[in-house]
Design a protein around this motif. Sequence first.
Motif, PDB file in Angstrom:
ATOM      1  N   SER C  19       0.851  -1.188   0.000  1.00 37.53           N
ATOM      2  CA  SER C  19       0.000   0.000   0.000  1.00 37.53           C
ATOM      3  C   SER C  19       0.885   1.236   0.000  1.00 37.53           C
ATOM      4  CB  SER C  19      -0.888   0.011   1.242  1.00 37.53           C
ATOM      5  OG  SER C  19      -0.073   0.211   2.387  1.00 37.53           O
ATOM      6  N   ARG C  21       0.516   3.581   2.050  1.00 41.24           N
ATOM      7  CA  ARG C  21       0.836   3.870   3.449  1.00 41.24           C
ATOM      8  C   ARG C  21       2.109   3.133   3.872  1.00 41.24           C
ATOM      9  NH1 ARG C  21      -0.073   5.001   8.985  1.00 41.24           N
ATOM     10  NH2 ARG C  21      -1.563   6.662   8.728  1.00 41.24           N
ATOM     11  N   ASP C  54      -2.939   7.551   2.706  1.00 40.83           N
ATOM     12  CA  ASP C  54      -4.233   6.902   2.929  1.00 40.83           C
ATOM     13  C   ASP C  54      -5.236   7.305   1.847  1.00 40.83           C
ATOM     14  OD1 ASP C  54      -3.272   5.610   5.128  1.00 40.83           O
ATOM     15  OD2 ASP C  54      -4.047   7.075   6.579  1.00 40.83           O
ATOM     16  N   ALA C  55      -5.214   8.589   1.537  1.00 36.43           N
ATOM     17  CA  ALA C  55      -6.131   9.066   0.493  1.00 36.43           C
ATOM     18  C   ALA C  55      -5.811   8.392  -0.839  1.00 36.43           C
ATOM     19  CB  ALA C  55      -6.030  10.587   0.364  1.00 36.43           C
ATOM     20  N   ASP C  57      -4.417   5.439  -1.274  1.00 37.40           N
ATOM     21  CA  ASP C  57      -4.855   4.034  -1.201  1.00 37.40           C
ATOM     22  C   ASP C  57      -6.361   3.939  -1.435  1.00 37.40           C
ATOM     23  OD1 ASP C  57      -2.387   2.824  -0.820  1.00 37.40           O
ATOM     24  OD2 ASP C  57      -2.427   3.158   1.363  1.00 37.40           O
ATOM     25  N   GLN C  58      -7.102   4.857  -0.810  1.00 36.77           N
ATOM     26  CA  GLN C  58      -8.561   4.848  -1.009  1.00 36.77           C
ATOM     27  C   GLN C  58      -8.912   5.151  -2.461  1.00 36.77           C
ATOM     28  OE1 GLN C  58      -9.842   7.657   1.939  1.00 36.77           O
ATOM     29  NE2 GLN C  58      -9.119   6.319   3.605  1.00 36.77           N
ATOM     30  N   ALA C  61      -8.387   2.174  -4.473  1.00 44.06           N
ATOM     31  CA  ALA C  61      -9.463   1.210  -4.246  1.00 44.06           C
ATOM     32  C   ALA C  61     -10.712   1.608  -5.046  1.00 44.06           C
ATOM     33  CB  ALA C  61      -9.785   1.147  -2.757  1.00 44.06           C
ATOM     34  N   ARG C  62     -10.895   2.926  -5.220  1.00 39.89           N
ATOM     35  CA  ARG C  62     -12.053   3.402  -5.999  1.00 39.89           C
ATOM     36  C   ARG C  62     -11.778   3.379  -7.498  1.00 39.89           C
ATOM     37  NH1 ARG C  62     -12.170   7.587  -2.184  1.00 39.89           N
ATOM     38  NH2 ARG C  62     -11.260   8.951  -3.753  1.00 39.89           N
TER      39      ARG C  62
END
Lengths: 95, 484, 486
Positions: C19, C21, C54-55, C57-58, C61-62
């Motif tokens: 990731s 992160r 983190d943003a 990674d999100q 994921a999107r």
Amino acid sequence: MALEETHVRRAAHLARLAISDDQASRFVDDLSQILDMVDQLQRIDTDGVAPLAHPLDATQRLRADEVTETNQRDTFQRCAPVVEDGLYLVPRVVE
Amino acid sequence: MQWETVIGLEVHVQLATKSKIFSGASTAFGAEPNSQACAVDLGMPGVLPVLNEQAVAMAVQFGLAVHAEIPEVSVFDRKNYFYPDLPKGYQTSQMYHPIVGPGEVEITLDDDTVKHVRIHHAHLEEDAGKSLHEDYHGMTGIDLNRAGTPLLEIVSEPDMRSAKEAAAYLKAIHSIVTYLGISDGNMAEGSMRCDVNVSVRPVGQAEYGTRAEIKNVNSFRFVERAIAFEVERQIELIEDGSNVVQETRLFDPERDETRSMRTKEEANDYRYFPCPDLLPVVLDQAYVDHLREALPELPADKRERFQSELGLSAYDANVLSASRSMAEFFEEVKDVCGDAKQAANWVQGEFSGALNRENLSIEQSPINARQLGELISRVMDETINGKAAKEVFQALWNNQGKSADEVIEAKGLKQVTDTGAIEAMIDEVIADSPAQVAQYCDAEPEKRGKMIGYFVGQVMKASRGTANPQQVNKLLKEKLDAKL
Amino acid sequence: MHDKTLTQLAAALQKSELSSRELTAHYLQRIEKADATLNSFISVTTEQALTQADAADQARARGKTNLLNGIPLALKDIFCTQGIKTSCGSKMLDNFVAPYNATVVEKLNEAGGITLGKTNMDEFAMGSSNENSHYGPVKNPWDLSAVPGGSSGGSAAAVAAGLTPAAFGTDTGGSIRQPASFCGITGLKPTYGRVSRYGIIAYASSLDQAGPMARTAEDCAHLLNVIAGHDARDSTSVARVVPDYAEALNAPLSGLKIGLPVEYFGDGLDPDVEKAVREAVKVYESLGASVREVSLPHTHYAIPAYYVIAPAEASSNLSRYDGVRFGHRCENPEDLIDLYKRSRDEGFGNEVKRRILIGTHTLSEGFFDAYYKKAQQVRRLIRQDFLNAFKDVDVLMGPASPTTAFELGAKKDPVSMYLQDIYTIAVNLAGIPGISVPAGFVGNRPVGLQILGTHFAEAQLLNVAHQFQQATDWHQKRPAFAEETA
């Protein structure tokens, strides 16, 4: 072109740099060295050569006359040393 | 010795753009301090200027209006000096390649003679901020809202020879920029500011004397006063055997004098060089032609047309073309009433007088051009007489009616031209004034003309001003003379 | 992880092998361990970096698939970063938290890049050794007694030491290429106008240009893809289509015409550096390129011309630091002049003062024509040299610097320091692009091969550099220091 201390002092005043007597003589030495190196330019014949201010032969683009900025005074003045009533403060200016 | 005055003017005109010359901040006047100073205006680290197209267009329009050369290429330079109202430590200006080249302005003097003043050049630059000298614990406050407002600096040749010529030149520039709509020309708000270069020389001498530059002379009146003082000062200096010093001086309108600004002068060396953040501005012929075609009729052309086509005097033509709003108002009045001379008289007389009395601009006038034109038409077709016309004008001014006809109707001001009605009123007046009639009859014949005034006044009063004065005069004389 | 190139890390993120992160935390940890020694960062933005990671990674994921999404990066402390101290290596701006982002930073943020921190640099980008920083010198990870080069020394050292996969620098006279060469990494200076200068603190506006510094040409291509392009806020940025710089990387080099400027192989060039560069050229010949000598006759006037033009622009650009609206202000100024003079005396270091004084002097009355105008004329001759050469050859090659990294404190007088930039400085005067790629060692210190192309030839430079890196492994060498930090 020999550099005199008066030149350095004049440049320092124009550039608003405080320099002590000590510094002045050191700057005279340093700057003389640099200008000696720069003086090599005088060896080239540049008659008829147009000065080049920008590396590309581009021309200025124009902006539409629109107000695009909003009031950000508080943000900008957060990094200001001394402000009051939205004004930047400086020692008294005598007109 | 006879002295000749030599004057050149540098006029700074704030251009009426919405945003600043190099940023998207608003140029509106009177905002909270520093609320319209964006990162570019503040000279923050890393930010860069981008040129406003409207500022360029306005500068070119001015150039075309003064028949100037518009060079294909112009370049912005940096003028380097430190001052608190100059955030970057340099002013972006045009030193070597200005946007407007040599041109010419026509000025009209008091005796209606026309003179040409040459324009050396005009260049674009950014305005500085303002220093506020109210006391902030012994400090000065800096407001940078004005920083970056576009200025056109118009530099004349030293072609003026008197304070009057200088004022006429300044008025001519004012009228050109307001005609073009490139500036509001508001001198009180600093939209137009003027530096005056003055020198004197003995009449007949070819070379110029040493000049003084008088800064910030910001009204037409101050220009004349500052020059008058400065010329006297310089002549006195020379006649006393000393010399004029080349220096910058400040005009103090309160004391009516100029004084040296030597403190601010100290060894300036502006170190102009081409601004590396801006590229050369290149204007192609098609762009310039397009702006040329869109130019409005300018004051000098209007003045000329008012004389040649409308038959106005040089004086009237000059007054009526001085501002675009005045000229447009006049032309509409003329079109409505169909008579240029009547329109000129009314616009300069009753109308301008009323504006001045109430300190209003043409835009603020309560009476519009159509109303005034119709009023004049009613005088011309003899519906009302001159006296009633003034009453109608006043009523329209006070918004007591929508049109001249409405006021005439409501107030019953329609002129009485019916001979029978007038004769009846005359008979009544004569009957009521036996003493005056007797005096009239006893008087020397050459004094009777004057004495008739009394009777005319009475008849007009009886008609509440509506009787045709010429008819009243004529009939009265007949009736009185019959009594002799 | 830190052995991998940015391109490899991007692939690993793409395949969810790790990731953002994890990756970001790993580099932050390395910075924490190593940077007390190296001093390559002025600010480390730990919290913001982890939030950004983190943003990213999100976003992934999107479905966000940008190559750069989630990749940690470092920025030279010359790029304005909103809410983060932007010092430009100067005491003058030690307290300056920028209220806006540079366009480059905006573009990186949009692409999902992670900012690890702001790297050390010579004050206001004036220097060739990173010894002019208010925050102390940076050490070269290959040899801690050597300089990393400058002015983007912090960015170069951080990449070489594996403290970040890539970094951004600026180059006014060699400030990306020379430190890249000293630290054994790949650094590209794009064509003037290719990358927006908006929000980059100005040194010399007609010369400054930002560019990527990474392990490989391939990494640089991906980074340039993100930052290149026209910006309406920079009048000097160029409205010209941005190609996909990664697309042409694998084009074969057969038929490539290489020019070797004779002036780049003359007196002053370390013979071992010359040997390494000539070996590199042989590699190109083996790849099918032809080589010939060319001449850039005005090369030796580049440093004199530069030391008029750059200080002149700098003297004006740095006038805004006056203690009024931002930056250092002296205590209890007596009057206005005192406020200016003391604030500037206290806020600027010696090299900055020298250049302000030189620039002020050469622009002043009586000297302007002899210095400034003359230098601008010579600038045209220098540009013409390159344009003439590119009529005959596709690219020029030579050393990025006459020597490998020198000892900290070795260059005492300013002029000997200035002469370091003999092979890089003309490139900025001409506005052409240049890249430095690792091409060997002298002892334990890396040698950089400089490749130059004509205006807007970045894709070709990256292709030529990439093919060299396919045939050699100099760019894969790691300093021992990087391993000790593991």
